[in-house]
Design a protein around this motif. Structure first.
Motif, PDB file in Angstrom:
ATOM      1  N   ALA A 112      28.010  40.972  -0.834  1.00  0.00           N
ATOM      2  CA  ALA A 112      27.500  39.852  -0.024  1.00  0.00           C
ATOM      3  C   ALA A 112      28.550  39.454   1.014  1.00  0.00           C
ATOM      4  O   ALA A 112      28.240  39.247   2.196  1.00  0.00           O
ATOM      5  N   ILE A 116      28.383  39.560   5.059  1.00  0.00           N
ATOM      6  CA  ILE A 116      28.652  38.386   5.908  1.00  0.00           C
ATOM      7  C   ILE A 116      29.617  38.799   7.023  1.00  0.00           C
ATOM      8  O   ILE A 116      29.390  38.526   8.208  1.00  0.00           O
ATOM      9  N   ILE A 155      23.650  28.908   0.602  1.00  0.00           N
ATOM     10  CA  ILE A 155      23.332  29.833  -0.487  1.00  0.00           C
ATOM     11  C   ILE A 155      22.005  29.437  -1.118  1.00  0.00           C
ATOM     12  O   ILE A 155      21.812  28.278  -1.499  1.00  0.00           O
ATOM     13  N   THR A 165      29.773  34.380  -4.786  1.00  0.00           N
ATOM     14  CA  THR A 165      29.762  34.539  -3.327  1.00  0.00           C
ATOM     15  C   THR A 165      30.293  33.267  -2.662  1.00  0.00           C
ATOM     16  O   THR A 165      31.097  33.321  -1.718  1.00  0.00           O
ATOM     17  N   SER A 213      22.630  33.113   2.697  1.00  0.00           N
ATOM     18  CA  SER A 213      22.753  34.249   1.785  1.00  0.00           C
ATOM     19  C   SER A 213      21.848  34.034   0.574  1.00  0.00           C
ATOM     20  O   SER A 213      21.852  32.970  -0.046  1.00  0.00           O
ATOM     21  N   HIS A 215      20.309  34.721  -3.166  1.00  0.00           N
ATOM     22  CA  HIS A 215      20.754  35.158  -4.500  1.00  0.00           C
ATOM     23  C   HIS A 215      19.753  34.737  -5.567  1.00  0.00           C
ATOM     24  O   HIS A 215      20.126  34.157  -6.582  1.00  0.00           O
ATOM     25  N   ILE A 240      21.630  37.053   5.083  1.00  0.00           N
ATOM     26  CA  ILE A 240      22.219  38.071   4.205  1.00  0.00           C
ATOM     27  C   ILE A 240      21.366  38.172   2.948  1.00  0.00           C
ATOM     28  O   ILE A 240      21.040  37.154   2.330  1.00  0.00           O
ATOM     29  N   ASN A 241      21.032  39.391   2.540  1.00  0.00           N
ATOM     30  CA  ASN A 241      20.268  39.550   1.296  1.00  0.00           C
ATOM     31  C   ASN A 241      20.826  40.685   0.445  1.00  0.00           C
ATOM     32  O   ASN A 241      20.774  41.850   0.836  1.00  0.00           O
ATOM     33  N   THR A 242      21.369  40.294  -0.710  1.00  0.00           N
ATOM     34  CA  THR A 242      21.849  41.282  -1.685  1.00  0.00           C
ATOM     35  C   THR A 242      21.043  41.160  -2.981  1.00  0.00           C
ATOM     36  O   THR A 242      21.463  41.701  -4.011  1.00  0.00           O
TER      37      THR A 242
END
Ligand code: 8YV
Length: 325
Positions: A112, A116, A155, A165, A213, A215, A240-242
């Motif tokens: 992540a 970023i 987040i 993260t 991001s 999660h 952001i995508n994990t």
């Protein structure tokens, strides 16, 4: 008469130490070619094996899980996420499911952070230029990204990976953190080691974050982060995508990127893996990884071993370490 060992199907190739441990105790069918199984193969497996060791590429939906004459009683999923398994159908079919949390938290948070940085610093486009032989030498004004120091990271989902993260972004990059979480965190300072503000809705987070991001576990009826949410992002924002591709309205995200309504994105996961929309492949302002959040040699061994711990706990009656309810 000696008891027959349980019959186990391992749907994908695992690290060799994990496969060796499985083979010692179980009548195990491995997948040395690592070719994903299709629906028909998964359905047939339900009647032939006592348990599956599955992973994210196995779509275990209701019609597979409730196959007539099924024999499978346990599924040890390799992965913390289990959105590939229809849990309601598993419950109805009395199939116990386990996952592999904790061991991959730090590795996934690392990816992540990498996304970023890669997206805000535009390193994918810059490296592509260099590899193609198009670098003309140093320039003061080329390849400019955005600084993250002092910016706000939003987040969505402050679980284990969200927290790891947040800590990296705050202590490592000097970012402020706000977050949305389904339940209230009683004391964010205690949990995180620094002050982060919890907001009550995703709407309240999107417009105030410089970087968002994701999660959350995925697997819901529809994407948690909708087209409306994406439209609320700052024009200077990054996504952001994990976690899981189906948590974001992927079409809306691609449209926002193509139309320049947000600046960039860093993605490790996609709505229909391994398909990646063509439009994303063409874009310079995204960093795209092939679902590798937990992909270190150490972590993949640990995930596999944890899946075997869960199998062992099921078959010897001592109980699962990580049962999914
Ligand atoms: C992959 C993940 O699923 O754990 C998860 O939920 O997304 C990843 O770690 C895993 O690598 C599958 O083997």
């Amino acid at each position: 008469m000696q008891k027959m060992p349980p019959k186990i199907l391992v749907t994908r190739k695992l690290p060799s130490a994990v496969e060796a441990r499985l083979s010692e105790r179980y009548d195990v069918r491995l997948n040395p070619d690592d070719r994903p199984l299709n629906r028909a193969q998964l359905s047939a497996a339900m009647a032939r094996y006592d348990a599956l060791v599955s992973t994210v590429s196995d779509a275990l939906d209701a019609s597979i899980l409730q196959a007539p004459q099924r024999r499978v009683r346990m599924i040890a999923n390799v992965g913390v996420g289990f959105s590939n398994i229809d849990m309601n159908a598993a419950r109805t079919a009395n199939i116990i499911v386990s996952n592999t949390p904790d061991v991959l938290t730090e590795a996934t948070a690392d990816i992540a952070l990498l996304l970023i940085l890669a997206s805000t610093r535009r390193t994918s486009a810059a490296e592509k230029k260099l590899r193609q032989g198009d670098w003309r030498g140093f320039s003061v004004v080329d390849d400019l990204g955005t600084s993250v120091q002092g910016k706000t990271l939003g987040i969505i989902g402050m679980g284990r990976i969200g927290r790891a993260t947040a800590r990296r972004a705050h202590f490592g990059l000097g970012m402020q953190v706000i977050f949305y979480n389904r339940t209230r965190l009683a004391d964010p300072v205690k949990v995180l080691g620094f002050a982060a503000r919890q907001v009550d809705s995703i709407d309240a987070l999107m417009g105030t974050s410089d970087v968002v991001s994701v999660h959350v576990p995925g697997g819901g009826a529809g994407p948690l982060i909708s087209a409306r949410h994406i439209a609320q992002m700052k024009p200077s924002g990054y996504l952001i995508n994990t976690a899981r591709g189906d948590s974001i309205d992927q079409k809306a995200l691609v449209a926002a990127l193509v139309e320049g309504r947000i600046v960039g994105a860093g993605l490790d996961v996609y709505a229909d893996e391994p398909k990646v929309p063509d439009a994303l492949l063409q874009l310079d302002n995204v960093t795209l990884l092939p679902h590798m959040g937990s992909a270190t040699a150490e972590v993949r061994v640990a995930m596999g071993m944890l899946a075997v711990d869960n199998l062992d706990g099921f078959f010897d009656g001592s109980g699962l370490v990580n049962q999914v309810f």
